[in-house]
Design a protein around this motif. Sequence first.
Motif, PDB file in Angstrom:
ATOM      1  N   GLU A 184      42.556  40.786  27.305  1.00 38.23           N
ATOM      2  CA  GLU A 184      42.085  40.943  28.654  1.00 38.23           C
ATOM      3  C   GLU A 184      42.420  42.344  29.369  1.00 38.23           C
ATOM      4  O   GLU A 184      43.573  42.469  29.444  1.00 38.23           O
ATOM      5  CB  GLU A 184      42.065  39.605  29.385  1.00 38.23           C
ATOM      6  N   ALA A 186      41.532  44.404  33.193  1.00 34.53           N
ATOM      7  CA  ALA A 186      40.891  44.356  34.596  1.00 34.53           C
ATOM      8  C   ALA A 186      40.674  45.502  34.996  1.00 34.53           C
ATOM      9  O   ALA A 186      41.807  46.315  34.961  1.00 34.53           O
ATOM     10  CB  ALA A 186      41.572  43.232  35.348  1.00 34.53           C
ATOM     11  N   LYS A 217      37.947  31.632  34.281  1.00 34.66           N
ATOM     12  CA  LYS A 217      37.548  32.709  33.107  1.00 34.66           C
ATOM     13  C   LYS A 217      37.625  31.798  31.931  1.00 34.66           C
ATOM     14  O   LYS A 217      38.645  31.358  31.484  1.00 34.66           O
ATOM     15  CB  LYS A 217      38.269  34.060  33.061  1.00 34.66           C
ATOM     16  N   HIS A 427      36.034  42.658  34.083  1.00 29.11           N
ATOM     17  CA  HIS A 427      36.987  42.234  33.182  1.00 29.11           C
ATOM     18  C   HIS A 427      36.511  42.624  31.652  1.00 29.11           C
ATOM     19  O   HIS A 427      35.338  42.118  31.516  1.00 29.11           O
ATOM     20  CB  HIS A 427      37.377  40.772  33.133  1.00 29.11           C
ATOM     21  N   TYR A 429      36.939  41.881  27.485  1.00 25.81           N
ATOM     22  CA  TYR A 429      37.568  41.052  26.739  1.00 25.81           C
ATOM     23  C   TYR A 429      37.254  41.814  25.115  1.00 25.81           C
ATOM     24  O   TYR A 429      36.177  41.868  24.965  1.00 25.81           O
ATOM     25  CB  TYR A 429      37.121  39.749  26.593  1.00 25.81           C
TER      26      TYR A 429
END
Length: 431
Positions: A184, A186, A217, A427, A429
């Motif tokens: 992850e 950000a 999340k 975000h 991923y």
Amino acid sequence: MTESGQRGCCGVDRRTVLRVATFGAGALAVGGVMPPGAASAAPVIYNPFSAYPITDTWEGHLSRGSRGGIDFGMGVGTPLPACGAGTVQNIPYNGDGGHTVTIHHGDGYRSQYLHLSQFLLADGAGVGAGTIVGRSGGAQGAPGSGSSTGPHLHWHMIDPAGTYISPLEYIARNPAAQPRQVFEAASNAGWRALPVSGSGGAVTGSAVASIGSGGTKIIYSLNGGRVFEAASNAGWRNLWTGISGVQGTALAALSLGGEKLIYSVVGGYVHEASSYNGWRNLNSGIGGVASSSISVIALAGVKYVYSIVGGYVHEAHSANGWRNLNTGIAASAVAAITLGDTKIIYSLNGGRVFEAASNAGWRNLWTGISGVQGTALAALSLGGEKLIYSVVGGYVHEASSYNGWRNLNSGVRGDTAAVLAFGGVKHIYAA
């Protein structure tokens, strides 16, 4: 920090090891290719220890007369995720190897972790990739350390013929659909990528989708044909939803009025599963999906699915009984967003990203973004800004309508990506 050869584990001599090292006759030739008369599928394996330094190589083990192995430096008590799905066997005091966990992958291959300080699962326990199976050890003279002279983990695989093989060599030779650890990143942390893991082990997958639900999340990942859910408010503990049979890397997710929805491809059809029905997987009737890319959006309470059929992006929605309609947009991958009352599709065609909007009759326009790899494409709408995320050279890039679609490297590595706006923060991923 090494051990002296693990001769108490299996009866394979050094001559056999040298045949493996040179890929000679009778050994594992190319990751899972067996000698004549033997047949076995190659299991899906990933490297859960990439964050740790290699303190002794496969070649280093062979040079000392060991059967082979890779040592990773880590402190005593480090959780050890399973490198792939299978069944656990605990072997206490396994000669030079000390406490050893064997993961039987169900197709004749085995993975072994040596010098453990603690077993965590019972014999016969089934595990998925990323499940914690034990804790590392290796401290000299400690119970379970065997011949180890310092804290570390020793990892090797054994093929169906009983021959030791290098896990990293195996992974390199079997890259297709290998799960990777999900990270992850950000935007408010300068896209610093952090591993997503929790009490259930690392979250891994060959495809990733993400949603926000309330203040949580949530990641959905595809691993070995099964879809898993992990949530930030549960420490990213990875749970199998019960959805199986998913193909390729086709995975999408949606949050709508408190309902969590997963979309995947099974048998060439897009299926929908809902948290409201206990994740019961239902065939939407949208057939002929030829690529591994799907996308979903919601507009005015209606769910829209975009998929690739015959090389073209098709749209189907819940208000028309999922009747599939050809938008006329040629593509190998698709992502979708809403902007006001407009539905917008981003498509990948010949390594270039195009934009088409429903209020322009789906007229397809090249954004100017090139060099996109595979089917890695995601999109986001945030405060009137349209954002595209794609993979170029193994990195997730971001392009914004505010900068004229200039593609910028986020610095986040990955072959597949999903994006989420959460609390005004973007975000990524990636896996």
